[in-house]
Design an enzyme around this catalytic site. Structure first.
Site, PDB file in Angstrom:
ATOM      1  N   ASP A  41      24.515 -12.234 -28.167  1.00 44.96           N
ATOM      2  CA  ASP A  41      25.712 -12.653 -27.454  1.00 44.96           C
ATOM      3  C   ASP A  41      25.915 -14.146 -27.728  1.00 44.96           C
ATOM      4  O   ASP A  41      24.979 -14.841 -28.140  1.00 44.96           O
ATOM      5  CB  ASP A  41      25.499 -12.380 -25.953  1.00 44.96           C
ATOM      6  CG  ASP A  41      26.660 -12.844 -25.104  1.00 44.96           C
ATOM      7  OD1 ASP A  41      27.818 -12.694 -25.531  1.00 44.96           O
ATOM      8  OD2 ASP A  41      26.402 -13.369 -24.009  1.00 44.96           O
ATOM      9  N   GLU A  68      28.299 -16.652 -25.548  1.00 41.14           N
ATOM     10  CA  GLU A  68      28.424 -17.505 -24.357  1.00 41.14           C
ATOM     11  C   GLU A  68      27.288 -17.235 -23.373  1.00 41.14           C
ATOM     12  O   GLU A  68      26.982 -16.093 -23.063  1.00 41.14           O
ATOM     13  CB  GLU A  68      29.778 -17.279 -23.694  1.00 41.14           C
ATOM     14  CG  GLU A  68      30.944 -17.753 -24.550  1.00 41.14           C
ATOM     15  CD  GLU A  68      32.270 -17.457 -23.905  1.00 41.14           C
ATOM     16  OE1 GLU A  68      32.580 -18.036 -22.854  1.00 41.14           O
ATOM     17  OE2 GLU A  68      33.009 -16.606 -24.451  1.00 41.14           O
ATOM     18  N   ASP A  73      23.256 -11.995 -21.861  1.00 40.50           N
ATOM     19  CA  ASP A  73      23.030 -12.466 -20.483  1.00 40.50           C
ATOM     20  C   ASP A  73      23.900 -11.768 -19.447  1.00 40.50           C
ATOM     21  O   ASP A  73      23.742 -12.015 -18.254  1.00 40.50           O
ATOM     22  CB  ASP A  73      23.286 -13.980 -20.404  1.00 40.50           C
ATOM     23  CG  ASP A  73      24.761 -14.321 -20.569  1.00 40.50           C
ATOM     24  OD1 ASP A  73      25.463 -13.641 -21.359  1.00 40.50           O
ATOM     25  OD2 ASP A  73      25.226 -15.266 -19.909  1.00 40.50           O
ATOM     26  N   ASN A 119      28.339  -7.027 -19.932  1.00 44.63           N
ATOM     27  CA  ASN A 119      28.921  -6.459 -21.150  1.00 44.63           C
ATOM     28  C   ASN A 119      27.953  -6.468 -22.340  1.00 44.63           C
ATOM     29  O   ASN A 119      28.283  -5.972 -23.407  1.00 44.63           O
ATOM     30  CB  ASN A 119      30.230  -7.167 -21.517  1.00 44.63           C
ATOM     31  CG  ASN A 119      30.048  -8.623 -21.885  1.00 44.63           C
ATOM     32  OD1 ASN A 119      29.101  -9.274 -21.439  1.00 44.63           O
ATOM     33  ND2 ASN A 119      30.940  -9.153 -22.689  1.00 44.63           N
TER      34      ASN A 119
END
Length: 199
Positions: A7, A9, A152, A155
């Site tokens: 991921d 962000e 984190d 999703n």
């Protein structure tokens, strides 16, 4: 062959919408996929707030220009990329991600795109595919890759759980409690060590 899917962000760079929430002084925009599992619902809500305040792509990009990768993220990513193939799989948009990719040394990123009017208003968004993170991981598996995934937020969980190995990085206490089976890390050195062990 193994491939690491990360991921963006919260893992490599700060949350763009949180930074923009502070810059624009609109606290509602702090809401992220850590809070709202339904990404489509979250984005439509965000676009409504932008329209209400007369804000568009230019204002968000001005904030993004001030964002640097999280301390240690580039070094972590550089070392990881020296060991194996890495793809960043993000629900962000190419119009947001490009300046951040430059600061990270141009890693490969799969993300989505915004629909922007001539006056800069963000009128919509186009997802690459349905359930983009899970779909991408399954596609990689279908062409012979074993996936190792980390993120984190809510999703990220489908791609994390679908792979050979999965990790959480700097996630919320709620997600940790809901998914006690997933190893969770707070620091890049521990995180890198754990990934090396499964490569």
């Amino acid at each position: 062959m193994k491939i690491v899917c990360l991921d963006l962000e919260g893992v490599l760079v700060p949350e763009i919408w949180i930074a923009f929430s502070k810059a624009s002084n609109i606290p509602e925009l702090k809401r992220t996929t850590r809070d709202e599992p339904d990404y489509d619902k979250l984005m439509r809500w965000r676009l409504g707030i932008l329209k209400e305040h007369g804000l568009g792509l230019k204002e968000i990009q001005e904030t993004i220009a001030t964002i640097d990768p999280l301390p240690g993220a580039k070094e972590f990513l550089d070392e990881l990329r020296s060991l194996t193939q890495v793809i960043i799989i993000s629900d962000t948009f190419s119009q947001f991600a490009t300046p951040l990719m430059e600061k990270l040394g141009w890693p490969t990123i799969f993300c989505n795109s915004l629909e922007v009017a001539e006056d800069g208003e963000i009128t919509g968004f186009k997802m690459r595919c349905e359930q983009s993170k899970l779909t991408t991981v399954k596609a990689l598996q279908s062409i012979g890759f074993e996936t190792i995934a980390a993120g984190d937020s809510y999703n990220d969980l489908a791609m994390i759980n679908a792979g050979r190995s999965g990790f959480l990085f700097r996630t919320t206490e709620q997600i940790k409690a809901d998914y006690p089976n997933l190893p969770c890390f707070e620091e890049y050195d521990e995180f890198l060590k754990a990934i090396k062990e499964v490569l």
